[in-house]
Design a protein around this motif. Structure first.
Motif, PDB file in Angstrom:
ATOM      1  N   PHE A  11     -27.021 -29.489 -35.235  1.00 42.69           N
ATOM      2  CA  PHE A  11     -27.620 -29.861 -33.951  1.00 42.69           C
ATOM      3  C   PHE A  11     -27.526 -28.702 -32.968  1.00 42.69           C
ATOM      4  O   PHE A  11     -26.567 -27.924 -32.966  1.00 42.69           O
ATOM      5  CB  PHE A  11     -26.934 -31.101 -33.362  1.00 42.69           C
ATOM      6  CG  PHE A  11     -27.340 -32.372 -34.058  1.00 42.69           C
ATOM      7  CD1 PHE A  11     -28.328 -33.186 -33.522  1.00 42.69           C
ATOM      8  CD2 PHE A  11     -26.755 -32.742 -35.263  1.00 42.69           C
ATOM      9  CE1 PHE A  11     -28.715 -34.353 -34.161  1.00 42.69           C
ATOM     10  CE2 PHE A  11     -27.144 -33.903 -35.903  1.00 42.69           C
ATOM     11  CZ  PHE A  11     -28.131 -34.716 -35.362  1.00 42.69           C
ATOM     12  N   GLY A  12     -28.544 -28.610 -32.123  1.00 41.77           N
ATOM     13  CA  GLY A  12     -28.600 -27.550 -31.128  1.00 41.77           C
ATOM     14  C   GLY A  12     -27.696 -27.813 -29.943  1.00 41.77           C
ATOM     15  O   GLY A  12     -27.119 -28.901 -29.807  1.00 41.77           O
ATOM     16  N   PRO A  13     -27.576 -26.829 -29.032  1.00 41.49           N
ATOM     17  CA  PRO A  13     -26.618 -26.903 -27.919  1.00 41.49           C
ATOM     18  C   PRO A  13     -26.758 -28.132 -27.028  1.00 41.49           C
ATOM     19  O   PRO A  13     -25.764 -28.665 -26.547  1.00 41.49           O
ATOM     20  CB  PRO A  13     -26.897 -25.618 -27.127  1.00 41.49           C
ATOM     21  CG  PRO A  13     -27.477 -24.681 -28.145  1.00 41.49           C
ATOM     22  CD  PRO A  13     -28.284 -25.547 -29.074  1.00 41.49           C
ATOM     23  N   ASP A  14     -27.973 -28.610 -26.780  1.00 43.00           N
ATOM     24  CA  ASP A  14     -28.159 -29.728 -25.866  1.00 43.00           C
ATOM     25  C   ASP A  14     -28.509 -31.027 -26.595  1.00 43.00           C
ATOM     26  O   ASP A  14     -28.932 -32.001 -25.969  1.00 43.00           O
ATOM     27  CB  ASP A  14     -29.250 -29.391 -24.851  1.00 43.00           C
ATOM     28  CG  ASP A  14     -30.584 -29.063 -25.523  1.00 43.00           C
ATOM     29  OD1 ASP A  14     -30.575 -28.816 -26.756  1.00 43.00           O
ATOM     30  OD2 ASP A  14     -31.620 -29.046 -24.829  1.00 43.00           O
ATOM     31  N   GLU A  15     -28.344 -31.070 -27.916  1.00 40.99           N
ATOM     32  CA  GLU A  15     -28.767 -32.235 -28.713  1.00 40.99           C
ATOM     33  C   GLU A  15     -27.588 -33.165 -28.971  1.00 40.99           C
ATOM     34  O   GLU A  15     -26.472 -32.717 -29.255  1.00 40.99           O
ATOM     35  CB  GLU A  15     -29.392 -31.765 -30.025  1.00 40.99           C
ATOM     36  CG  GLU A  15     -30.692 -30.995 -29.790  1.00 40.99           C
ATOM     37  CD  GLU A  15     -31.262 -30.357 -31.049  1.00 40.99           C
ATOM     38  OE1 GLU A  15     -32.423 -29.898 -30.995  1.00 40.99           O
ATOM     39  OE2 GLU A  15     -30.553 -30.312 -32.086  1.00 40.99           O
ATOM     40  N   GLU A  16     -27.864 -34.466 -28.888  1.00 37.98           N
ATOM     41  CA  GLU A  16     -26.801 -35.471 -28.988  1.00 37.98           C
ATOM     42  C   GLU A  16     -26.939 -36.327 -30.239  1.00 37.98           C
ATOM     43  O   GLU A  16     -28.040 -36.546 -30.748  1.00 37.98           O
ATOM     44  CB  GLU A  16     -26.826 -36.400 -27.768  1.00 37.98           C
ATOM     45  CG  GLU A  16     -26.481 -35.731 -26.462  1.00 37.98           C
ATOM     46  CD  GLU A  16     -26.406 -36.740 -25.327  1.00 37.98           C
ATOM     47  OE1 GLU A  16     -26.548 -37.971 -25.597  1.00 37.98           O
ATOM     48  OE2 GLU A  16     -26.213 -36.317 -24.171  1.00 37.98           O
ATOM     49  N   VAL A  17     -25.782 -36.830 -30.695  1.00 34.80           N
ATOM     50  CA  VAL A  17     -25.706 -37.877 -31.725  1.00 34.80           C
ATOM     51  C   VAL A  17     -24.690 -38.899 -31.237  1.00 34.80           C
ATOM     52  O   VAL A  17     -23.614 -38.532 -30.740  1.00 34.80           O
ATOM     53  CB  VAL A  17     -25.249 -37.316 -33.091  1.00 34.80           C
ATOM     54  CG1 VAL A  17     -25.235 -38.433 -34.131  1.00 34.80           C
ATOM     55  CG2 VAL A  17     -26.140 -36.192 -33.550  1.00 34.80           C
ATOM     56  N   HIS A  18     -25.023 -40.186 -31.380  1.00 37.85           N
ATOM     57  CA  HIS A  18     -24.099 -41.266 -31.012  1.00 37.85           C
ATOM     58  C   HIS A  18     -23.629 -41.968 -32.283  1.00 37.85           C
ATOM     59  O   HIS A  18     -24.444 -42.295 -33.154  1.00 37.85           O
ATOM     60  CB  HIS A  18     -24.787 -42.269 -30.088  1.00 37.85           C
ATOM     61  CG  HIS A  18     -25.322 -41.657 -28.828  1.00 37.85           C
ATOM     62  ND1 HIS A  18     -26.235 -42.296 -28.025  1.00 37.85           N
ATOM     63  CD2 HIS A  18     -25.073 -40.464 -28.223  1.00 37.85           C
ATOM     64  CE1 HIS A  18     -26.523 -41.535 -26.986  1.00 37.85           C
ATOM     65  NE2 HIS A  18     -25.825 -40.413 -27.090  1.00 37.85           N
ATOM     66  N   LEU A  19     -22.311 -42.196 -32.391  1.00 40.49           N
ATOM     67  CA  LEU A  19     -21.713 -42.832 -33.561  1.00 40.49           C
ATOM     68  C   LEU A  19     -20.851 -43.997 -33.106  1.00 40.49           C
ATOM     69  O   LEU A  19     -20.116 -43.888 -32.114  1.00 40.49           O
ATOM     70  CB  LEU A  19     -20.830 -41.837 -34.329  1.00 40.49           C
ATOM     71  CG  LEU A  19     -21.441 -40.488 -34.706  1.00 40.49           C
ATOM     72  CD1 LEU A  19     -20.369 -39.574 -35.295  1.00 40.49           C
ATOM     73  CD2 LEU A  19     -22.580 -40.676 -35.702  1.00 40.49           C
ATOM     74  N   ASP A  20     -20.903 -45.099 -33.866  1.00 41.75           N
ATOM     75  CA  ASP A  20     -20.048 -46.242 -33.518  1.00 41.75           C
ATOM     76  C   ASP A  20     -19.874 -47.120 -34.756  1.00 41.75           C
ATOM     77  O   ASP A  20     -20.585 -46.973 -35.764  1.00 41.75           O
ATOM     78  CB  ASP A  20     -20.671 -47.034 -32.358  1.00 41.75           C
ATOM     79  CG  ASP A  20     -19.641 -47.878 -31.614  1.00 41.75           C
ATOM     80  OD1 ASP A  20     -18.432 -47.776 -31.929  1.00 41.75           O
ATOM     81  OD2 ASP A  20     -20.038 -48.639 -30.718  1.00 41.75           O
ATOM     82  N   ASP A  21     -18.886 -48.030 -34.660  1.00 39.29           N
ATOM     83  CA  ASP A  21     -18.626 -49.042 -35.700  1.00 39.29           C
ATOM     84  C   ASP A  21     -18.514 -48.392 -37.083  1.00 39.29           C
ATOM     85  O   ASP A  21     -19.183 -48.780 -38.049  1.00 39.29           O
ATOM     86  CB  ASP A  21     -19.737 -50.102 -35.697  1.00 39.29           C
ATOM     87  CG  ASP A  21     -19.818 -50.832 -34.357  1.00 39.29           C
ATOM     88  OD1 ASP A  21     -18.763 -50.943 -33.696  1.00 39.29           O
ATOM     89  OD2 ASP A  21     -20.922 -51.243 -33.966  1.00 39.29           O
TER      90      ASP A  21
END
Length: 820
Positions: free
Chosen positions: A803-813
């Motif tokens: 992933f690039g500098p400003d890119e997000e990933v959300h993880l849960d459960d």
């Protein structure tokens, strides 16, 4: 071995045209109309190997013509019963001819049609005579040893066999030629094609300077480390070298080697190979001999001290045994040519490298510079190569490059060849061409290939077989340069990793299958068909490997946006999983019954090749949709009830959808009262590129989830106690915006051994795509031990990658359950 000849190492293959008795002379008939006109004669004091060579001659003449040649000692009354006598080996008659056998290399030979009554096949040693018989059978009877096994030898049917009145005088360009990883019929096949290893060179100093023998009497023979003398516990211990400046060490080593040659006068060589895994002495005397610069692989350059010591040893031994050779490995700290020492011409340093890497022009130039530096320091060189072999999941061939670098080797002081081969004859003519070129690198590669194709499957089918191998030669010599798998660093390519399969396309496999099917249709004889069927059986493994491995790549690309998409993916996943099962069945159950296809390197040795979960990632891409579609659940139920390879993942998915057990992972939703990082989880951020925090913005359930931002590679992990059984993991993943690069998300259950080292994992990889929350899951069997290493615990991890500098990933459960 002829000392005079080899001291200058003048190895050439001579033209088979000397001493002709005249172009118009009638051939010497040894079989006429299926009737024998000759007898094979050996010395009355014949050794078993020469006798076996004579019997080999009689065996194939009978197979070709039906005529039976007797094999008799020279003093047998029946030795003159036939019009023609074939003298096999240097009997009394041959010795009187003055053939100059003593001037040949030990593997060399002379074949001479002396007159209408006499033929001679002889070498200076039993090996030379044996190889002369093989040449006779190839040249005059037309025999070809194409591959091992009952159908691997092609013997033309000839009722009449005549021998020209000519002399053939040959010897090998490379006097030692050896493949490792062969067994049984494979070794016999290679010997018929003149494989003969004659130089010992592997790791051996731990036995020559054995701690059991010298630790008490000569502790000074052992290295200084960190200011202290290190005494290895025994000769099985690696990671140390003798102190090469120790007084008396060279004399003691020479004494031991002389005693060995006294006891084994037939031995041609002795290994001075360093102990494996480094550990050179740090005393002032040793280090004073080293250049200040590191060697070309970034290690301390210990070549001057080591080869200087080898010279001292060898000079002493040669006074008593002047015809012996001494092999060693140009490896690790002694990989570079010495700068202040000229290596004794009876020492053969083996340069280790996977020369298929010479497809890269820069690597080829570097390799040639290194060879020429060694040539300047050592009159005689060996090459150690890695030409695998069965570790590869598609046929790895580079015939023409082989020819190029064997000729280069011949011209630059290389006189001995060794290769880790571990073959599988799905690679067709690879080793056949290699051995022919090691005997004579001036052989035309295209001519060798044409002959192999025609003799293997017949002239009608040969073109399609040639096209099949040309496709794979193009893959390995041109296309692979663009692969992420191909590396410029290291001494060999990663034969134990299958990542190159990502570059094999469906079109490659379809075209290959079509060509081999054409080959099968066009064969004419039962043996041609049997060989074609064998090549097709080998291809079944290649095809299954490529299709199964491609499942994970498809998982990264698959866009399951509708019920129809999900059903289509399930069908494809079932097919790919079946291929994963097929390839394992072929290796475990089918190939062991076929010597030609037996995998000498099994999956347990290189776990990445097992492919237990190849294709499994694709089926889990429908997990999220299965919770919303009755049709998808029904299809899963059908797969779960089937005997197919998709049954286990389908059952697991249904169980997780219907009644998931309590999570083995603690705090799967990353909740804490104060919003700090949860104690049960560890953050892994490779090279500290990117951030990982808990945030309400990343919550799927509860009040928090994991927010990864600018993550090049990393993720949350937790180590969990385990018992053998089936495990499954599931995570909720959201990618708010489309990544610019090839970002991926991997959910993995990684077994850990007692040292917390990773063992082969169960994992699912998906290509990161923008969208709402999606379930990612992985499941499989975890045994009590993997590769004989007990499994201590499991590591649950989600790896966010690319992933690039400003890119997000959300993880849960992020939870893991034990299914049984």
């Amino acid at each position: 071995m002829n000392t005079c000849r080899l001291s200058v190492l003048c190895f050439v293959t001579l033209a088979a045209l000397a001493s002709r008795t005249g172009a118009a002379a009638e051939p010497i008939l040894i079989v006429d109309g299926g009737t024998a006109r000759a007898v094979a004669v050996v010395s009355a004091a014949c050794d078993p190997q020469t006798r076996a060579a004579a019997e080999l001659l009689a065996q194939y003449i009978k197979e070709s013509s039906g005529a039976e040649l007797a094999v008799l000692p020279e003093d047998d009354p029946g030795a003159g019963a036939q019009p023609v006598t074939i003298h096999v080996g240097p009997d009394a008659y041959v010795k009187g001819l003055g053939l100059g056998l003593e001037k040949l290399d030990e593997d060399g030979f002379v074949i001479r049609g002396v007159d209408e009554k006499t033929v001679v096949i002889a070498g200076p040693t039993p090996y030379g005579t044996e190889f002369g018989v093989c040449e006779f059978l190839e040249r005059y009877v037309g025999v070809r040893w194409l591959m091992p096994g009952a159908d691997g030898t092609d013997v033309p049917q000839r009722k009449t066999i005549g021998i020209p009145r000519e002399e053939v005088r040959e010897e090998p360009v490379f006097f030692s030629r050896l493949f490792s990883g062969l067994s049984g019929a494979q070794t016999t096949w290679a010997r018929r094609n003149r494989m003969h290893g004659r130089v010992e060179f592997h790791h051996n100093l731990q036995r020559l300077i054995a701690p059991e023998k010298y630790a008490r009497t000569h502790p000074e023979f052992f290295p200084i480390r960190g200011g202290q003398r290190y005494i290895p516990p025994d000769s099985n211990t690696h990671g140390w070298q003798p102190c090469f400046s120790a007084p008396g060490l060279a004399e003691e080593a020479a004494k031991t080697i002389c005693a060995y040659f006294d006891e084994h006068p037939e031995a041609e060589s002795y290994s001075l190979g360093v102990v494996d895994s480094s550990g050179h002495c740090e005393c002032a005397e040793c280090q004073a001999q080293d250049p200040k610069e590191l060697n070309f692989i970034g290690r301390r350059d210990c070549s001057d001290r080591y080869y200087g010591w080898c010279n001292q040893v060898v000079e002493r031994v040669l006074k008593e045994h002047p015809d012996k050779w001494f092999g060693c490995l140009a490896y690790s700290e002694v990989a570079q040519a010495p700068s202040r020492v000229e290596v004794n011409p009876r020492i053969i340093p083996y340069m280790t490298y996977d020369r298929m890497k010479w497809i890269d022009p820069e690597l080829a130039a570097d390799g040639k510079r290194m060879t020429e530096a060694w040539q300047a320091a050592s009159p005689v060189l060996g090459w150690y190569d890695y030409i695998y072999g069965s570790a590869y999941c598609v046929p790895r061939v580079w015939f023409h490059l082989m020819g190029d670098y064997y000729r280069y080797a011949r011209d630059h002081g290389v006189r001995a060849m060794y290769a880790e081969a571990y073959p599988n004859w799905g690679e067709g003519p690879k080793l056949y061409v290699s051995l022919k070129l090691q005997w004579n690198p001036d052989r035309d590669v295209d001519e060798l290939l044409r002959e192999w194709y025609v003799r293997t499957v017949g002239p009608d089918a040969a073109g399609d077989l040639a096209d099949y191998y040309a496709e794979w030669e193009d893959f390995w010599t041109r296309r692979i340069l663009q692969s992420k798998w191909f590396t410029k660093t290291g001494q060999y390519l990663r034969f134990n990793g299958p990542e190159y399969l990502a570059d094999v396309t469906g079109e490659d496999m379809a075209k290959s299958r079509g060509l081999l099917e054409n080959v099968l249709k066009k064969t004419k004889t039962p043996r041609q068909k049997a060989r074609a069927e064998l090549l097709m059986l080998a291809f079944e493994y290649y095809e299954a490997s490529a299709i199964a491995y491609g499942g994970d790549r498809r998982a990264e690309e698959a866009a399951v946006e509708s019920e129809a998409d999900a059903l289509e993916v399930l069908d494809e996943a079932a097919r790919r999983l079946e291929m994963a099962r097929k390839r394992q069945r072929l290796v475990a159950e089918v190939f062991p019954k076929r010597q030609e296809l037996l995998h000498p390197i099994d999956f347990d040795r290189y776990p990445l090749l097992r492919g237990d979960t190849w294709g499994a990632g694709l089926i889990w891409t429908v997990f999220d949709f299965a919770g919303r579609s009755e049709q998808v659940r029904k299809r899963l139920a059908l797969l779960a009830g089937s005997p197919g390879a998709a049954s286990l993942p389908a059952k697991t998915m249904l169980m997780m959808l219907d009644a998931p057990a309590d999570s083995l992972s603690k705090n799967p939703s990353f909740e804490t009262p104060d919003g700090t990082w949860p104690a049960a989880w560890t953050r892994w951020v490779k090279e500290n590129i990117g951030t990982m925090t808990t945030s309400p913005a990343a919550a799927h359930s509860g009040g928090a989830g994991v927010l990864c931002k600018g993550m090049r590679r990393g993720g949350p992990l937790q180590t969990i106690a385990m018992a053998p059984g089936r495990y499954a993991a599931v995570a909720m993943v959201r990618v708010p915006k489309e990544p610019r690069g090839n970002a991926t998300i991997t959910l993995s259950i990684t077994p850990l051994d007692e040292q917390n080292a990773n063992l082969p994992a169960i994992s699912t990889v998906v290509r990161a795509k923008a969208g709402d929350w999606t379930r990612v899951a992985a499941a499989g069997e975890i045994p009590a031990a993997i590769n004989d290493k007990p499994v201590k615990s499991l590591r649950l991890i989600v790896v966010v990658d690319g992933f690039g500098p400003d890119e997000e990933v959300h993880l849960d459960d992020l939870m893991m359950i034990k299914i049984d």
